[in-house]
Design an enzyme around this catalytic site. Structure first.
Site, PDB file in Angstrom:
ATOM      1  N   THR A 246      13.347   4.949  10.530  1.00 26.80           N
ATOM      2  CA  THR A 246      14.140   3.867  10.844  1.00 26.80           C
ATOM      3  C   THR A 246      14.054   2.731  10.066  1.00 26.80           C
ATOM      4  OG1 THR A 246      14.680   4.800  12.908  1.00 26.80           O
ATOM      5  CG2 THR A 246      15.310   2.518  12.836  1.00 26.80           C
TER       6      THR A 246
ATOM      7  N   THR B  78       0.944  -1.178   0.021  1.00 28.87           N
ATOM      8  CA  THR B  78       0.195  -0.051  -0.052  1.00 28.87           C
ATOM      9  C   THR B  78       0.949   1.132   0.171  1.00 28.87           C
ATOM     10  OG1 THR B  78      -1.865  -1.026   1.248  1.00 28.87           O
ATOM     11  CG2 THR B  78      -1.804   1.317   1.344  1.00 28.87           C
TER      12      THR B  78
ATOM     13  N   GLN C 218       0.984  -9.279  -6.530  1.00 29.56           N
ATOM     14  CA  GLN C 218       0.428 -10.760  -6.749  1.00 29.56           C
ATOM     15  C   GLN C 218       1.210 -11.521  -7.741  1.00 29.56           C
ATOM     16  OE1 GLN C 218      -1.683 -12.089  -4.835  1.00 29.56           O
ATOM     17  NE2 GLN C 218      -2.703 -10.248  -4.048  1.00 29.56           N
TER      18      GLN C 218
ATOM     19  N   CYS D  79      -9.175  -6.838   1.503  1.00 31.12           N
ATOM     20  CA  CYS D  79      -9.399  -5.488   2.073  1.00 31.12           C
ATOM     21  C   CYS D  79     -10.744  -4.988   1.631  1.00 31.12           C
ATOM     22  CB  CYS D  79      -8.510  -4.260   1.257  1.00 31.12           C
ATOM     23  SG  CYS D  79      -7.009  -5.032   0.835  1.00 31.12           S
TER      24      CYS D  79
ATOM     25  N   HIS E 232       4.448  -9.705   2.529  1.00 24.34           N
ATOM     26  CA  HIS E 232       3.547 -10.863   3.057  1.00 24.34           C
ATOM     27  C   HIS E 232       2.836 -11.738   2.123  1.00 24.34           C
ATOM     28  CE1 HIS E 232      -0.557  -9.005   2.924  1.00 24.34           C
ATOM     29  NE2 HIS E 232      -0.016  -7.878   2.901  1.00 24.34           N
TER      30      HIS E 232
ATOM     31  N   ASN F 228      -5.320  -9.098  -8.156  1.00 22.94           N
ATOM     32  CA  ASN F 228      -5.456  -9.500  -7.020  1.00 22.94           C
ATOM     33  C   ASN F 228      -6.818 -10.415  -6.900  1.00 22.94           C
ATOM     34  OD1 ASN F 228      -5.940  -6.845  -6.743  1.00 22.94           O
ATOM     35  ND2 ASN F 228      -6.893  -7.276  -4.670  1.00 22.94           N
TER      36      ASN F 228
ATOM     37  N   SER G 290       5.348  -6.693  -2.075  1.00 20.52           N
ATOM     38  CA  SER G 290       4.978  -6.865  -0.731  1.00 20.52           C
ATOM     39  C   SER G 290       5.343  -8.028  -0.234  1.00 20.52           C
ATOM     40  CB  SER G 290       3.308  -6.803  -0.681  1.00 20.52           C
ATOM     41  OG  SER G 290       2.802  -7.138   0.871  1.00 20.52           O
TER      42      SER G 290
HETATM   43  C1  LIG Z   1      -2.270  -6.175  -6.031  1.00 22.76           C
HETATM   44  C2  LIG Z   1      -2.111  -5.693  -4.726  1.00 22.76           C
HETATM   45  N1  LIG Z   1      -1.440  -4.322  -4.508  1.00 22.76           N
HETATM   46  C3  LIG Z   1      -0.990  -4.042  -3.210  1.00 22.76           C
HETATM   47  C4  LIG Z   1      -1.538  -4.484  -2.204  1.00 22.76           C
HETATM   48  C5  LIG Z   1      -1.325  -3.870  -0.854  1.00 22.76           C
HETATM   49  O1  LIG Z   1      -0.003  -4.526  -0.259  1.00 22.76           O
HETATM   50  P1  LIG Z   1       0.021  -4.664   1.352  1.00 22.76           P
HETATM   51  O2  LIG Z   1      -0.934  -5.621   2.113  1.00 22.76           O
HETATM   52  O3  LIG Z   1       1.395  -4.877   1.502  1.00 22.76           O
HETATM   53  O4  LIG Z   1      -0.392  -3.094   1.902  1.00 22.76           O
HETATM   54  C6  LIG Z   1      -2.230  -5.798  -2.096  1.00 22.76           C
HETATM   55  C7  LIG Z   1      -2.600  -6.858  -1.174  1.00 22.76           C
HETATM   56  O5  LIG Z   1      -3.718  -7.336  -1.077  1.00 22.76           O
HETATM   57  C8  LIG Z   1      -2.355  -6.300  -3.800  1.00 22.76           C
HETATM   58  O6  LIG Z   1      -2.907  -7.703  -3.662  1.00 22.76           O
END
Ligand SMILES: Cc1ncc(COP(=O)(O)O)c(C=O)c1O
Length: 389
Positions: A237, A72, A179, A325, A201, A151, A199
């Site tokens: 940091t 994000t 993704q 989300c 995770h 996603n 990202s």
């Molecule tokens: C295509 C895409 N972009 C951005 C994000 C956001 O990533 P984060 O969860 O690390 O903020 C996601 C998470 O669902 C995603 O699938």
């Protein structure tokens, strides 16, 4: 534990990743900005992580990797940072109607500040036409922001073609590869990408860490003000432990990509074909071929996606209704809407996303129980007794 089929929402950390991170929480706890020995030790780890990640997507210089707090933040930094840096040249930005909310909301914020945004449509299969991208470009277009893979549906956009268009016109091209990375080859040089979002995770790494690749020479206005960390692009940091973990995860993702692509592709196809065959009134959302190998999004007529998600959860199967989300908000999926799907006629869309822990037995179990669950919801809806799950 139940059957987890929501790997596009998040992934479990690999044990190797956790092991790599541990020392940076205690014995090697230094601040990478400190100049004493412990600080230098942390700095070395941070720079090694940067180098590993840069090489995972073909970046020539490790300095092009900017650590941020997640996908994000990377999306926000890319879209707003590049738009503001180029505002003297123009204020027009091109994106699509199916981007992640991080990009769409960043664009909406820019609209409030006098920028003009074109949200390109997709077709019924979720695909974007490069000719339409070309046609949308103007002399005042400064940024194109399009995702590598969606996603919700897994649909893949033609990144190289768009990169070529952007390169020819000197437009900054931001690709959200959150993704795609680890599931498809990502190469910023070959694909002509100026800014790339990753990202931690989503690739079996830690939460709270992400990367924005910034092609050397690209101007970005920082969105976080403070110290001079990350070459002044992102103050704060450094999260050394998470950066080390993400680098380890990125390396492992690349190593296992080919075998996992094949394995998950077969399991996904089996799941999808089984559902479409066994349950009437179902429909795949997203192009059959130009799609991530692990993702299947299916609409079930006369079934609300949240009802089906909850019913499956009670059976021990975790899937997603739309995007993680968005699913808390009960908003219909903006992605499926852009593809022309309507919940009242097509039914709700459920995303099954497979990953490292998915087995054949799990897929079989889902295929065995899903028809009955869907039938129960449909009967309850028909009888007007509400949804019994
Ligand atoms: C295509 C895409 N972009 C951005 C994000 C956001 O990533 P984060 O969860 O690390 O903020 C996601 C998470 O669902 C995603 O699938």
């Amino acid at each position: 534990m139940g059957i987890y089929l929501d790997y596009n929402a998040t992934t479990p950390m690999r044990p190797e990743v956790l092991d790599a991170m541990k020392p940076y929480f205690d014995s090697r706890f230094g601040n990478a900005s400190s100049t004493h020995s412990r600080g230098r030790e942390a700095k070395r780890a941070l720079e090694e992580a940067r180098e590993t990640i840069a090489s995972a997507f073909g970046a020539r210089e490790k300095e092009s990797v900017v650590f941020v707090s997640g996908g994000t933040e990377a999306d926000n930094l890319a879209v707003k940072g590049a738009a503001w840096a180029a505002r003297e040249r123009g204020r027009h930005i091109v994106t699509s109607a199916v981007e992640h909310p991080a990009v769409i909301s960043a664009c909406q914020a820019l609209e409030q500040q006098g920028f003009e945004i074109t949200y390109l449509p997709v077709d019924g299969e979720g695909l974007i036409d490069p000719e339409m991208v070309k046609g949308s470009l103007r002399t005042d277009t400064t940024v194109i922001s399009l995702m590598h893979a969606n996603n919700e549906t897994g649909v893949i956009f033609p990144i190289s073609e768009i990169g070529q268009l952007a390169r020819e016109r000197g437009i900054v091209f931001h690709a959200d590869a959150v993704q795609a990375f680890g599931r498809l080859p990502v190469d910023v040089e070959a694909q002509g990408v100026t800014l790339l979002t990753l990202s931690g995770h989503k690739i079996y790494g830690p939460k709270g860490i992400g990367v924005l690749y910034v092609r050397p020479g690209t101007r970005i206005v920082p969105q976080m003000h403070g110290g001079e960390q990350e070459r002044g692009v992102r103050a704060g940091t450094a999260n050394v432990a998470a950066a080390v973990g993400m680098a380890c995860a990125a390396r492992l993702a690349i190593e296992s990509m080919q075998t996992e692509r094949l394995r998950l592709g077969m399991l996904r196809d089996r799941l999808e074909a089984g559902i479409l065959h066994r349950i009437a009134g179902t429909r795949r959302n997203g192009d059959r071929d130009r799609r991530l190998p692990n993702t299947s999004n299916i609409s079930f007529q006369e079934v609300r996606e949240d009802s089906l998600m909850v019913a499956l959860d009670l059976e021990g199967v975790e899937v997603s209704a739309g995007a993680a989300c968005a699913s808390g908000s009960l908003e219909p999926s903006h992605v499926l809407h852009a593809m022309g799907r309507r919940p009242d006629t097509d039914g709700g869309g459920i995303r099954f996303s497979l990953g490292a822990g998915t087995t054949e037995a799990e897929i079989q179990r889902v295929l065995d129980l899903l028809p009955g669950v869907v039938e129960r919801i449909r009967t309850a809806t028909l009888q007007g007794v509400g949804v019994r799950v």
